[in-house]
Design a protein around this motif. Structure first.
Motif, short mmCIF file in Angstrom:
data_model
loop_
_atom_site.label_atom_id
_atom_site.label_comp_id
_atom_site.label_asym_id
_atom_site.label_seq_id
_atom_site.Cartn_x
_atom_site.Cartn_y
_atom_site.Cartn_z
N SER A 169 0.82 -1.21 0.00
CA SER A 169 0.00 0.00 0.00
C SER A 169 0.85 1.26 0.00
O SER A 169 2.00 1.26 0.44
CB SER A 169 -0.93 0.00 1.22
N MET A 170 0.25 2.35 -0.47
CA MET A 170 0.96 3.63 -0.52
C MET A 170 1.35 4.08 0.88
O MET A 170 2.48 4.54 1.08
CB MET A 170 0.03 4.66 -1.19
N THR A 171 0.45 3.93 1.85
CA THR A 171 0.78 4.42 3.20
C THR A 171 1.98 3.67 3.76
O THR A 171 2.82 4.24 4.45
CB THR A 171 -0.40 4.25 4.17
N ARG A 172 2.05 2.37 3.45
CA ARG A 172 3.17 1.60 3.95
C ARG A 172 4.49 2.01 3.27
O ARG A 172 5.53 2.16 3.90
CB ARG A 172 2.88 0.11 3.73
N LYS A 173 4.41 2.26 1.94
CA LYS A 173 5.61 2.70 1.20
C LYS A 173 6.09 4.03 1.76
O LYS A 173 7.27 4.28 1.91
CB LYS A 173 5.29 2.89 -0.29
N LEU A 174 5.12 4.89 2.08
CA LEU A 174 5.47 6.20 2.61
C LEU A 174 6.10 6.07 4.00
O LEU A 174 7.14 6.67 4.28
CB LEU A 174 4.22 7.05 2.66
N ALA A 175 5.48 5.25 4.83
CA ALA A 175 6.03 5.05 6.18
C ALA A 175 7.45 4.51 6.09
O ALA A 175 8.34 4.94 6.82
CB ALA A 175 5.13 4.09 6.96
N ASP A 176 7.68 3.57 5.16
CA ASP A 176 9.02 3.00 5.01
C ASP A 176 10.02 4.04 4.51
O ASP A 176 11.16 4.09 4.96
CB ASP A 176 9.00 1.82 4.04
N SER A 177 9.58 4.91 3.56
CA SER A 177 10.59 5.81 3.01
C SER A 177 10.93 6.96 3.94
O SER A 177 11.97 7.57 3.79
CB SER A 177 10.23 6.28 1.59
N ILE A 178 10.08 7.25 4.93
CA ILE A 178 10.47 8.31 5.89
C ILE A 178 11.06 7.73 7.17
O ILE A 178 11.44 8.47 8.08
CB ILE A 178 9.30 9.24 6.26
N ASP A 179 11.15 6.40 7.21
CA ASP A 179 11.61 5.77 8.45
C ASP A 179 13.14 5.78 8.53
O ASP A 179 13.80 4.79 8.31
CB ASP A 179 11.08 4.34 8.52
N VAL A 180 13.70 6.95 8.81
CA VAL A 180 15.15 7.06 8.95
C VAL A 180 15.49 7.65 10.31
O VAL A 180 16.52 8.28 10.50
CB VAL A 180 15.78 7.96 7.86
N GLY A 181 14.59 7.48 11.25
CA GLY A 181 14.90 7.93 12.60
C GLY A 181 14.43 9.33 12.94
O GLY A 181 14.82 9.88 13.95
N LEU A 182 13.58 9.93 12.06
CA LEU A 182 13.04 11.26 12.39
C LEU A 182 12.08 11.17 13.58
O LEU A 182 11.98 12.06 14.38
CB LEU A 182 12.26 11.82 11.19
N HIS A 183 11.37 10.07 13.60
CA HIS A 183 10.44 9.79 14.68
C HIS A 183 10.78 8.42 15.24
O HIS A 183 11.44 7.64 14.58
CB HIS A 183 9.00 9.70 14.17
#
Ligand SMILES: [Zn+2]
Length: 459
Positions: A169-183
């Motif tokens: 899903s798009m939401t999952r792709k988005l969550a993965d691509s911003i998952d670099v430790g910002l949150h």
């Protein structure tokens, strides 16, 4: 993609978000100008690279290169999927089995993200974004997160994202691509058992939660009952109908008014501001036309039958006047927050969910599923689902705290009265209690199920 590439991609998207934020306050005329020039650039570019779009758009570009969006043909999901190979702007994507790349973490051809959305009905649709396209998608996401109060900050926020189980899903792709430790992000699936979600949230103690409304309503009950003990500053819901009753229930349980997020795989995004006067649509990135069943534009403030979306930044698998079956109204005018972005109201679910019932005056009466939201407000009801059968409406009820022996009878009576008040002739309502309500493969609660005479067990 490697970590350094990922981080630099995010930095560029955040910069783009900062640079484009002022557009939220533009006067209407300035926005129209921006959309017209972005559309002319899109159509010119796409027409030169995609066979499918070239044939559809030929003759529709003015001598000066200008394009009138309302003059362009509309595009159905089915047509796009049938012509997928010719619709791509990069010939290398033709003939590839992209379905087999849906779960990839590596980019296809080192460049493309592929995702799918099942929608609430029908066959899945594919969406493909290049790195450059995706940067715009992320920029919109950062702007939306800014309005919804979840932008990165120090100390890092703890965010619980309770979302679609599908890795495609798009939401999952988005969550993965911003998952670099910002949150610090806790990812949970809406299909996980409720006690497991409650336990995970209790130990994580999120500052912010994003969740489907149907699950938010369950969590509100858990919080009120004392089994869930969290104090998030920000709650947002997305992906499903959120009725006023659910909004109230969330606010009662957590003491915060939830934000309403609208994010689509097609690229239209929106979020309500702190004034909660409707969902601000980022129309600088995606043109949204609200039209009736015959494709004619509906006046501002009136509900339409579907949206026509034109994604101004996808140059890979272009979506131009792409039909999405969301029933909404769009209002214009400046919000108390100062933004001039149009506001989407009453995301009342999909047109497919509207029930057609016999009328006392003869003929049929269209009943919007939002009329059933009064069930959610009744004590003792956790979740419900409407099953339309040829000769009755079955309400599947999941009981919760406060239910009594009389609850299903009250539901039947209340709904019958409501339908009678809407002019439905002799409503046949049955309520049955169930131990659980099954979710779709995407983890969503489907509010309305229509059984045809062939599939109905009562026939
Ligand atoms: Zn506002």
């Amino acid at each position: 993609m490697n970590r350094i590439g990922q981080v630099s991609g995010i930095a560029r998207a955040m910069k783009l978000a900062r640079e484009t934020r002022e557009r939220e306050y533009w006067p209407a005329a300035r926005m129209r100008e921006h959309q017209a020039s972005a559309l002319a650039s899109l159509v010119g570019d796409v027409g030169s690279r995609s066979e499918f779009h070239r044939s559809r758009l030929s003759g529709l570009v003015g001598e000066d290169g200008s394009v009138e969006v309302s003059a362009l043909p509309t595009l159905e999901k089915k047509t796009l999927m049938e012509n997928l190979d010719d619709a791509f702007c990069d010939p290398r994507l033709r003939g590839l089995d992209l379905h087999s790349h849906l779960l990839d973490t590596e980019l296809v051809l080192g460049e493309y993200r592929v995702m799918a959305s099942s929608g609430s009905t029908g066959s899945p649709s594919l969406y493909v974004y290049s790195r450059a396209d995706w940067r715009s998608m992320l920029a919109v996401f950062f702007r939306y997160a800014g309005i919804g109060g979840v932008l990165p900050r120090l100390p890092r926020r703890r965010i619980a994202a309770i979302g679609a189980p599908s890795l495609a899903s798009m939401t999952r792709k988005l969550a993965d691509s911003i998952d670099v430790g910002l949150h610090r992000v806790l990812k949970l699936s809406v299909s996980d058992p409720l006690p497991q979600i409650v336990e995970a949230l209790n130990s994580f103690q999120p500052d912010a939660i994003n969740v489907y409304p149907s699950v938010a309503a369950l969590l509100a009950d858990e919080q009120i009952s004392g089994r869930l003990r969290i104090a998030p500053e920000v709650i947002s819901t997305s992906s499903e109908l959120r009725t006023p009753e659910i909004t109230d229930r969330i606010e009662r349980a957590f003491g915060v008014r939830p934000f309403n997020l609208y994010g689509t795989s097609e690229g239209l995004w929106g979020v309500d501001c702190e004034h909660h006067q409707g969902i601000h649509l980022f129309e600088d990135w995606c043109i949204a036309e609200n039209v009736d069943a015959d494709g004619r534009p509906v006046p501002d403030g009136q509900p339409g039958a579907r949206l026509l979306l034109t994604n101004l930044f996808n140059r890979t698998l272009p979506l131009i006047r792409f039909e999405v079956s969301d029933v909404v109204s769009i209002e214009r005018g400046t919000c108390p927050c100062g933004r001039t972005l149009p506001r989407l109201k009453a995301v009342e679910g999909r047109l497919d969910d509207v029930l057609s019932l016999p009328s006392t005056g003869g003929g049929q009466v269209a009943v919007h599923p939002s009329h059933f939201s009064l069930i959610a407000a009744m004590p003792g009801i956790r979740e419900f689902q409407i099953v339309q059968r040829p000769d009755e409406i079955l309400l599947r009820i999941l009981l919760g705290d406060g239910a009594t022996a009389d609850t299903t009878r009250q539901v039947t009576r209340t709904v019958t009265e409501r339908l009678e008040s809407l002019g439905v002739r002799d409503p046949m309502i049955t309520a049955e209690t169930v131990p659980a309500i099954e979710r779709t493969p995407a983890g969503k609660l489907k509010l309305v199920i229509k059984e045809s005479p062939e599939t109905s067990p009562s026939n």
